[in-house]
Scaffold this motif. Structure first.
Motif, mmCIF file in Angstrom:
data_model
loop_
_atom_site.group_PDB
_atom_site.id
_atom_site.type_symbol
_atom_site.label_atom_id
_atom_site.label_comp_id
_atom_site.label_asym_id
_atom_site.label_seq_id
_atom_site.Cartn_x
_atom_site.Cartn_y
_atom_site.Cartn_z
ATOM 1 N N ILE A 112 -2.620 0.626 -4.003
ATOM 2 C CA ILE A 112 -1.487 -0.299 -4.043
ATOM 3 C C ILE A 112 -0.511 0.275 -5.066
ATOM 4 C CG2 ILE A 112 -0.725 -2.620 -4.666
ATOM 5 C CD1 ILE A 112 -3.366 -3.669 -3.504
ATOM 6 N N CYS A 113 0.720 0.370 -4.680
ATOM 7 C CA CYS A 113 1.720 1.065 -5.488
ATOM 8 C C CYS A 113 2.118 0.264 -6.726
ATOM 9 C CB CYS A 113 2.961 1.326 -4.647
ATOM 10 S SG CYS A 113 4.105 2.443 -5.475
ATOM 11 N N PRO A 114 2.127 0.857 -7.917
ATOM 12 C CA PRO A 114 1.752 2.238 -8.230
ATOM 13 C C PRO A 114 0.238 2.437 -8.158
ATOM 14 C CG PRO A 114 2.314 1.055 -10.257
ATOM 15 C CD PRO A 114 2.593 0.122 -9.117
ATOM 16 N N ALA A 156 0.850 -1.194 0.000
ATOM 17 C CA ALA A 156 0.000 0.000 0.000
ATOM 18 C C ALA A 156 0.884 1.242 0.000
ATOM 19 C CB ALA A 156 -0.904 -0.007 1.224
ATOM 20 N N CYS A 157 0.323 2.321 -0.521
ATOM 21 C CA CYS A 157 1.033 3.600 -0.590
ATOM 22 C C CYS A 157 1.564 3.999 0.797
ATOM 23 C CB CYS A 157 0.054 4.664 -1.090
ATOM 24 S SG CYS A 157 0.802 6.279 -1.242
ATOM 25 N N PRO A 158 2.841 4.335 0.895
ATOM 26 C CA PRO A 158 3.413 4.693 2.197
ATOM 27 C C PRO A 158 2.855 5.989 2.790
ATOM 28 C CG PRO A 158 5.157 4.266 0.583
ATOM 29 C CD PRO A 158 3.863 4.308 -0.163
ATOM 30 N N CYS A 159 2.290 6.843 1.932
ATOM 31 C CA CYS A 159 1.879 8.177 2.402
ATOM 32 C C CYS A 159 0.376 8.299 2.600
ATOM 33 C CB CYS A 159 2.360 9.250 1.429
ATOM 34 S SG CYS A 159 4.120 9.121 1.155
ATOM 35 N N ARG A 160 -0.330 7.161 2.519
ATOM 36 C CA ARG A 160 -1.772 7.188 2.768
ATOM 37 C C ARG A 160 -2.085 6.119 3.807
ATOM 38 N NH1 ARG A 160 -1.779 7.496 -3.377
ATOM 39 N NH2 ARG A 160 -2.728 9.494 -3.917
ATOM 40 N N LEU A 161 -3.139 6.366 4.580
ATOM 41 C CA LEU A 161 -3.505 5.380 5.590
ATOM 42 C C LEU A 161 -4.253 4.234 4.922
ATOM 43 C CD1 LEU A 161 -3.439 4.699 8.599
ATOM 44 C CD2 LEU A 161 -5.707 5.745 8.788
ATOM 45 N N ALA A 214 5.103 14.692 -10.150
ATOM 46 C CA ALA A 214 5.467 13.694 -9.141
ATOM 47 C C ALA A 214 4.206 12.993 -8.682
ATOM 48 C CB ALA A 214 6.144 14.359 -7.945
ATOM 49 N N CYS A 215 4.364 11.754 -8.182
ATOM 50 C CA CYS A 215 3.213 11.103 -7.564
ATOM 51 C C CYS A 215 3.065 11.670 -6.155
ATOM 52 C CB CYS A 215 3.380 9.581 -7.555
ATOM 53 S SG CYS A 215 4.630 8.961 -6.399
ATOM 54 N N TYR A 216 1.969 11.330 -5.497
ATOM 55 C CA TYR A 216 1.663 11.909 -4.181
ATOM 56 C C TYR A 216 2.819 11.748 -3.184
ATOM 57 C CZ TYR A 216 -0.922 12.758 0.135
ATOM 58 O OH TYR A 216 -1.338 13.228 1.353
ATOM 59 N N CYS A 217 3.463 10.576 -3.203
ATOM 60 C CA CYS A 217 4.597 10.343 -2.284
ATOM 61 C C CYS A 217 5.906 10.897 -2.825
ATOM 62 C CB CYS A 217 4.827 8.856 -2.066
ATOM 63 S SG CYS A 217 3.503 7.994 -1.248
ATOM 64 N N ALA A 218 5.931 11.205 -4.116
ATOM 65 C CA ALA A 218 7.157 11.586 -4.819
ATOM 66 C C ALA A 218 8.155 10.431 -4.941
ATOM 67 C CB ALA A 218 7.828 12.815 -4.201
ATOM 68 N N LEU A 219 7.595 9.210 -5.049
ATOM 69 C CA LEU A 219 8.445 8.064 -5.387
ATOM 70 C C LEU A 219 8.728 8.105 -6.892
ATOM 71 C CD1 LEU A 219 9.792 5.322 -4.744
ATOM 72 C CD2 LEU A 219 7.561 4.242 -5.078
ATOM 73 N N TYR A 220 7.665 8.369 -7.659
ATOM 74 C CA TYR A 220 7.811 8.529 -9.105
ATOM 75 C C TYR A 220 7.795 10.018 -9.442
ATOM 76 C CZ TYR A 220 6.913 3.561 -9.469
ATOM 77 O OH TYR A 220 7.003 2.195 -9.358
ATOM 78 N N VAL A 221 8.675 10.391 -10.346
ATOM 79 C CA VAL A 221 8.759 11.805 -10.726
ATOM 80 C C VAL A 221 8.864 11.936 -12.244
ATOM 81 C CG1 VAL A 221 9.873 12.477 -8.542
ATOM 82 C CG2 VAL A 221 11.284 11.864 -10.509
HETATM 83 S S1 SF4 Z 1 2.766 5.728 -7.040
HETATM 84 FE FE1 SF4 Z 1 3.501 7.156 -5.478
HETATM 85 S S2 SF4 Z 1 1.640 7.996 -4.552
HETATM 86 FE FE2 SF4 Z 1 1.068 6.156 -5.678
HETATM 87 S S3 SF4 Z 1 1.185 4.494 -4.194
HETATM 88 FE FE3 SF4 Z 1 3.168 4.562 -5.185
HETATM 89 S S4 SF4 Z 1 4.400 5.848 -3.887
HETATM 90 FE FE4 SF4 Z 1 2.262 6.254 -3.284
#
Ligand code: SF4
Lengths: 164, 92
Positions: free
Chosen positions: A65-67, A48-53, A80-87
């Motif tokens: 679920i990432c992505p 699951a996304c690290p930056c969402r509960l 960028a994605c919400y977490c900024a893992l992908y840019v």
């Molecule tokens: S793509 Fe980015 S925002 Fe989406 S789940 Fe993965 S890390 Fe979180």
């Protein structure tokens, strides 16, 4: 930093490059997110996304679920994605910086992509096969069943909708 | 609810709702630490059951999107996301 995180990082990086995506070049930042994905896999059974509960239930979490289902729209709008893992390529090349962005995930459960009512755009009986669309990256596959894993973004079969 | 306290200068009641896996949350926490202000924080993802629900209900009052990090200053001002400038300004 764990060996598992190194391994996942290399895999995500290789997959991203192959499909025209880029991981955040700030490697400390990216590794922390990768550790977060592993922590979530361990406690929920899915990355699951690290930056969402997350809820912990796979169907409830399917869109994050990432992505996540929101990555590509955020890359288009914010680079960028919400977490900024992908840019974006620009940020990957160090020409711009990833900034925090608002979460576009619908608050209402029933507005989330996995629960929204689905109607194929058009059903054309002339088609020899149904067409399936990956909710994460938009990949289309004309075949009887969606692919087990999306060849572009590696999303699982349950993240495809009937498109035509 | 289990808030952890970080000692520092008293700028009123500063409460940070965060997730243990979220890097923007970690950056916000570090930033508050570097500013040297005292604050309370909670990693909502590490809470269970009733505690988690009550944390989310409280967060909901400030940020109906229930996103992280959410910073509440003196029960008056709410800053959503890692917004360095806004946080610095609010804690001047
Ligand atoms: S793509 Fe980015 S925002 Fe989406 S789940 Fe993965 S890390 Fe979180």
């Amino acid at each position: 930093m764990s060996g598992d995180a190194e391994k996942l990082f290399s895999k995500l990086d290789a997959d991203a490059r192959k499909s025209g995506y880029f991981l955040n070049p700030d490697s400390a930042f990216t590794m922390e997110l990768v550790e977060g994905l592993l922590a979530n896999e361990k406690r929920y059974g899915h990355q699951a996304c690290p930056c969402r509960l997350a809820d912990g239930n796979r169907l409830e979490d399917l869109d994050i679920i990432c992505p996540c289902d929101y990555r590509d729209a955020d890359l288009d709008d914010f680079g960028a994605c919400y977490c900024a893992l992908y840019v974006s390529k620009e940020i990957a090349e160090g020409k711009a910086k990833a900034e925090p962005l608002p979460d576009r995930r619908p608050v209402g459960r029933n507005e989330r992509p996995q629960f929204r009512e689905k109607k194929p755009g058009r059903t054309d009986s002339e088609l020899s096969h149904p067409v399936w669309r990956c909710r994460v990256c938009g990949y289309l596959a004309a075949r009887d069943e969606p692919p087990g894993i999306c060849p572009i973004c590696k999303a699982t079969k349950d993240r495809f909708d009937r498109f035509m | 609810m289990k808030f952890e306290h970080v000692d520092g200068q008293d700028r009123g009641k500063i409460v940070l709702y965060a997730l243990s896996t979220c890097v923007w949350c970690k950056r916000t926490k570090q930033f508050l630490g570097n500013l040297g202000v005292g604050f309370d924080y909670v990693f909502v993802d590490l809470l269970q059951g009733a505690e988690k629900e009550s944390a989310m209900a409280e967060l909901d009052k400030w940020n109906p999107r229930r996103s992280f990090p959410t910073l509440v200053i003196n029960g008056e001002k709410c800053i959503i996301g890692f917004k360095e400038d806004e946080i610095k300004e609010a804690l001047r």
